[in-house]
Write a protein that holds these residues in place. Structure first.
Motif, mmCIF file in Angstrom:
data_model
loop_
_atom_site.group_PDB
_atom_site.id
_atom_site.type_symbol
_atom_site.label_atom_id
_atom_site.label_comp_id
_atom_site.label_asym_id
_atom_site.label_seq_id
_atom_site.Cartn_x
_atom_site.Cartn_y
_atom_site.Cartn_z
ATOM 1 N N GLY A 139 -49.872 -86.881 -32.062
ATOM 2 C CA GLY A 139 -50.659 -85.649 -31.537
ATOM 3 C C GLY A 139 -52.069 -86.108 -31.072
ATOM 4 O O GLY A 139 -52.391 -87.378 -31.230
ATOM 5 N N ARG A 140 -52.754 -85.382 -29.996
ATOM 6 C CA ARG A 140 -54.047 -85.816 -29.517
ATOM 7 C C ARG A 140 -55.205 -84.876 -29.948
ATOM 8 O O ARG A 140 -56.436 -85.514 -30.045
ATOM 9 N N ASP A 141 -54.881 -83.645 -30.320
ATOM 10 C CA ASP A 141 -55.974 -82.809 -30.612
ATOM 11 C C ASP A 141 -55.209 -81.518 -31.651
ATOM 12 O O ASP A 141 -54.093 -81.695 -31.779
ATOM 13 N N LEU A 142 -56.470 -80.786 -32.275
ATOM 14 C CA LEU A 142 -55.932 -79.898 -33.074
ATOM 15 C C LEU A 142 -56.692 -78.512 -32.750
ATOM 16 O O LEU A 142 -57.748 -78.543 -32.162
ATOM 17 N N ALA A 143 -55.852 -77.469 -32.837
ATOM 18 C CA ALA A 143 -56.341 -76.062 -32.612
ATOM 19 C C ALA A 143 -55.948 -75.035 -33.364
ATOM 20 O O ALA A 143 -54.637 -75.186 -33.675
ATOM 21 N N TYR A 144 -56.802 -74.084 -33.651
ATOM 22 C CA TYR A 144 -56.379 -73.029 -34.581
ATOM 23 C C TYR A 144 -56.421 -71.554 -34.123
ATOM 24 O O TYR A 144 -57.749 -71.222 -33.650
ATOM 25 N N ILE A 145 -55.405 -70.967 -34.240
ATOM 26 C CA ILE A 145 -55.647 -69.476 -34.137
ATOM 27 C C ILE A 145 -55.413 -68.597 -35.221
ATOM 28 O O ILE A 145 -54.440 -68.407 -35.967
ATOM 29 N N ARG A 146 -56.728 -68.029 -35.521
ATOM 30 C CA ARG A 146 -56.861 -67.285 -36.619
ATOM 31 C C ARG A 146 -56.106 -65.825 -36.836
ATOM 32 O O ARG A 146 -55.687 -65.494 -37.968
ATOM 33 N N GLN A 147 -55.955 -65.331 -35.847
ATOM 34 C CA GLN A 147 -55.529 -64.110 -35.861
ATOM 35 C C GLN A 147 -53.769 -64.031 -36.162
ATOM 36 O O GLN A 147 -53.426 -63.502 -36.875
ATOM 37 N N ASN A 148 -53.263 -65.115 -35.608
ATOM 38 C CA ASN A 148 -51.820 -65.786 -36.030
ATOM 39 C C ASN A 148 -51.561 -66.500 -37.041
ATOM 40 O O ASN A 148 -50.402 -66.956 -37.497
ATOM 41 N N THR A 149 -52.631 -67.246 -37.676
ATOM 42 C CA THR A 149 -52.656 -68.238 -38.599
ATOM 43 C C THR A 149 -51.565 -69.380 -37.816
ATOM 44 O O THR A 149 -50.773 -69.879 -38.820
ATOM 45 N N GLU A 150 -51.955 -69.778 -36.680
ATOM 46 C CA GLU A 150 -51.191 -70.676 -35.923
ATOM 47 C C GLU A 150 -52.031 -71.939 -35.900
ATOM 48 O O GLU A 150 -52.911 -71.892 -35.425
ATOM 49 N N VAL A 151 -51.268 -73.109 -35.819
ATOM 50 C CA VAL A 151 -51.931 -74.406 -35.601
ATOM 51 C C VAL A 151 -51.308 -75.032 -34.289
ATOM 52 O O VAL A 151 -50.147 -75.185 -34.062
ATOM 53 N N LEU A 152 -52.106 -75.305 -33.369
ATOM 54 C CA LEU A 152 -51.693 -75.842 -32.200
ATOM 55 C C LEU A 152 -51.902 -77.356 -32.046
ATOM 56 O O LEU A 152 -53.067 -77.980 -32.249
ATOM 57 N N VAL A 153 -51.022 -78.139 -31.863
ATOM 58 C CA VAL A 153 -51.067 -79.741 -31.802
ATOM 59 C C VAL A 153 -50.790 -79.926 -30.325
ATOM 60 O O VAL A 153 -49.156 -80.529 -30.082
ATOM 61 N N PRO A 154 -51.567 -80.365 -29.430
ATOM 62 C CA PRO A 154 -51.199 -81.048 -28.178
ATOM 63 C C PRO A 154 -50.517 -82.674 -28.503
ATOM 64 O O PRO A 154 -51.077 -83.370 -29.281
ATOM 65 N N ALA A 155 -49.491 -82.823 -27.794
ATOM 66 C CA ALA A 155 -48.988 -84.210 -27.988
ATOM 67 C C ALA A 155 -48.766 -84.885 -26.771
ATOM 68 O O ALA A 155 -48.887 -84.576 -25.521
ATOM 69 N N VAL A 156 -48.297 -86.064 -26.987
ATOM 70 C CA VAL A 156 -48.003 -87.066 -25.773
ATOM 71 C C VAL A 156 -46.661 -87.284 -25.540
ATOM 72 O O VAL A 156 -45.796 -87.076 -26.517
ATOM 73 N N GLY A 157 -46.252 -87.370 -24.365
ATOM 74 C CA GLY A 157 -45.094 -87.398 -23.903
ATOM 75 C C GLY A 157 -44.280 -86.118 -23.524
ATOM 76 O O GLY A 157 -44.756 -85.124 -23.329
ATOM 77 N N LEU A 158 -42.926 -86.461 -23.023
ATOM 78 C CA LEU A 158 -42.046 -85.127 -22.378
ATOM 79 C C LEU A 158 -41.228 -84.663 -23.481
ATOM 80 O O LEU A 158 -41.259 -85.241 -24.652
ATOM 81 N N SER A 159 -40.777 -83.602 -23.223
ATOM 82 C CA SER A 159 -39.804 -82.904 -24.183
ATOM 83 C C SER A 159 -38.560 -83.460 -24.391
ATOM 84 O O SER A 159 -38.251 -84.139 -23.332
#
Length: 636
Positions: A139-159
């Motif tokens: 992972g490169r960074d962290l973000a948080y959506i409080r309304q949905n209680t979701e944690v977003l983790v941008p990552a390196v590489g392809l799916s």
């Protein structure tokens, strides 16, 4: 506390290292003990207890309620929690791997999420690590959506599905499971097919969420694009591209209508979400990746934008783009955090201590350190000379002589003042060394001469001037110099018991008296009327007026010179030059001639009486006659 950036917008350094390399612990403790009574250190204060790490700090954040400050660092990998109410370290906790970044999920420190460098996510509570999960990729960074209680983790590489898209992992904290990741275009990896990525594969570098407004999520990629996702539709809504370099920093304004982005080449751009063209473009000037972007508002409702790379922090006017102020620490910066609704800025940086800066024009101090406002007010009332301690004043000709004229109006290292400029002391020393490479040798020779002259002057003691008996004082001073006792003069001349000896006329020594001349026969003194002493006649019968003076002198005794060269009678004194002319052959001696030393005796004789001639001595054997004795030591 130090004024680090004087000017129209002053910046005060509350805490932070003054050197690039921290001292070892044992040396730091020793210096702390030795500088305990240093007046300069006694005026310093510690804003937060142990606001530091053993080697470096990675990230720092302030809780929403403002009562807690959490920071992570190394080595060993750990994070600290400080209580702003107590201004002290609450606790420190070690982790298995280094912390890349973290988020505070609650209004205080009780719930935090930490992204580790070993592809793991750790959830921490006051009791310890609550839960740990592992990510498929780094992972490169962290973000948080409080309304949905979701944690977003941008990552390196392809799916892994072969679509050639990057991914942003989504973790639902309410249900405790991963959701379907969002697909982000990061470019295709043509070097290696069939794998998720090579060394130069694309990545989603940074994420930003407009929490208080529309809730859009923005993701910056390595192909210079920004993609916007709507959490309600779970899909992409817009793409913003055409930037110079990778997007490394993103931040939404409070109203959600403005977006600031920073690139890996040090470029900063601001956009209105309703217009794809940038409203403002600025260059950080260092050519380094932008690490932090923060929208701020002054007490006068002026909108400012903070941008930081690892070398410098700059604050811009968001509308005009003018540079408002700047901060350049002595160490590299890793992260910048702003205390909400205040002028306090905290930084995580390379080095043992973490930085704390205070900008009064940006806002008041936080309520947990309100005393800083009073300290700043006191420092502003002091003289302006302390403001320019690290600057050297130069006139325009002197500035041109050092080849610094081209910097006028282009840098804050030159500050105009009256008929010249204040130049930073470090820049002045470097320019002077370039202009004259031998300046340090000349300065060293000058200091050596000054030190030698100072020591030489300390060895020469001046003669103390007194009112009477100056000769006696000089004699005592000379005697003390011979004995090398510097305290004799202070003990005698400076003693109040002997003060009258050199001040009162009744104690004056009469050098023309008979008693003084008897005790000091070798001392030449002037006559009673101050005239020099009369010449002494050395002839046997005295001078032509000796008869007349004899009656005046009475029985006065005088010194007569007699020689042992001629036995009996008086010898006529002759000069050495006349003797040399009389005896031409100096290598041979004549009978009765004395060569070498000469015995001289002084016989007192009265002038008033006629002295009878001395009897003739008995005839002695001639020195030229040969001795009949065989004992050679007998003649000795």
């Amino acid at each position: 506390m130090k004024l680090s950036n004087p000017g129209t917008v002053p910046v005060y350094t509350i805490a932070g290292p003054s050197t690039a390399r921290p001292l070892p612990d044992w040396l730091a403790r020793r210096r702390k003990r030795s500088s305990k009574y240093d007046p300069e250190n006694q005026n310093n204060f510690e804003l937060l207890q142990e606001f530091e790490f053993e080697e470096a700090s990675n990230c720092v954040r302030v809780s929403e309620d403002g009562n807690w400050i959490m920071s992570s660092g190394t080595y060993k990998p750990q994070f600290h929690v400080h209580s702003t109410q107590e201004l002290s370290l609450s606790f420190a906790r070690h982790t298995k791997s280094e912390n890349t970044t973290f988020l505070l999920l609650s209004s205080d420190y009780s719930k935090s999420l930490h992204l580790q460098s070993d592809r793991s996510l750790e959830f921490h509570t006051p009791m310890g690590c609550h839960y740990e999960t592992r990510l498929p990729r780094f992972g490169r960074d962290l973000a948080y959506i409080r309304q949905n209680t979701e944690v977003l983790v941008p990552a390196v590489g392809l799916s892994s599905d072969g679509s050639g898209m990057g991914e942003v992992f989504r973790l639902d904290l309410e249900r405790g499971q991963y959701l379907r990741p969002w697909q982000i275009n990061v470019g295709e990896d043509e070097a290696i097919s069939g794998l998720q990525g090579s060394i130069n594969v694309g990545a989603v570098n940074v994420a930003a969420v407009a929490e208080s407004t529309h809730g859009l999520c923005a993701f910056g990629t390595s192909i210079s694009t920004v993609e916007f996702f709507d959490p309600r539709t779970k899909g992409r809504v817009a793409v913003l591209g055409g930037h110079d370099g990778e997007v490394t920093a993103l931040d939404f304004s409070k109203d959600g209508l403005s977006l600031a982005l920073g690139t890996a080449h040090g470029q900063i751009s601001t956009f209105d979400l309703r217009n794809p063209r940038p409203l403002l473009k600025k260059d950080q000037g260092m050519g380094l990746p932008i690490q932090s972007l923060i929208h701020m508002t002054t007490p006068t409702e002026e909108r400012k934008l903070l941008s930081a790379d690892k070398r410098i922090i700059k604050i811009w006017d968001e509308h005009s783009g003018d540079l408002w102020t700047s901060i350049e620490p002595m160490v590299d910066i890793n992260y910048v955090a702003h205390c909400p609704d205040s002028g306090m800025i905290l930084t995580a940086n390379e080095g043992k201590q973490m930085h704390s800066f205070f900008i009064p024009n940006l806002g008041l101090a936080p309520r947990w350190c309100h005393f800083v406002d009073n300290l700043v007010h006191e420092m502003e009332n002091e003289t302006r000379t302390e403001t320019y301690d690290n600057f050297k004043f130069l006139t325009v000709p002197e500035l041109k002589a050092l080849s610094l004229g081209h910097l006028v109006g282009k840098t804050n290292l030159l500050r105009p003042y009256m008929h010249g400029y204040f130049v930073a002391a470090k820049l002045y020393d470097q320019a002077r060394l370039i202009a004259n490479p031998y300046i340090w040798e000349e300065e060293r020779a000058k200091r050596i001469r000054e030190k030698v002259e100072k020591e030489r002057a300390s060895r020469i003691r001046g003669v103390k001037k007194v009112k009477v008996n100056q000769k006696l004082a000089d004699k005592m001073s000379k005697r003390q110099e011979i004995k090398q006792k510097a305290d004799i003069e202070d003990a005698v001349l400076g003693d109040s018991r002997f003060g009258k000896l050199f001040e009162d006329e009744d104690f004056k020594v009469d050098e023309t008296s008979w008693e003084f001349r008897s005790l000091n026969p070798s001392t030449q003194v002037p006559g009673r009327d101050g005239a020099p002493p009369a010449a002494v006649e050395d002839s046997g019968g005295g001078s032509s007026d000796g008869g007349g003076n004899a009656g005046d002198a009475g029985d006065e005794v005088f010194m007569q010179v007699s020689s042992s060269r001629v036995q009996g009678g008086r010898a006529k004194d002759t000069a050495i030059g006349s003797r040399a002319q009389k005896y031409t052959r100096t290598t041979k001696t004549r009978p009765g001639e004395v060569v070498g030393e000469k015995n001289v005796t002084f016989v007192p004789e009265s002038k008033s009486k006629d002295k009878a001639p001395p009897p003739a001595p008995a005839d002695k054997r001639s020195d030229a006659r040969r001795s009949a004795s065989t004992n050679t030591f007998r003649r000795l």
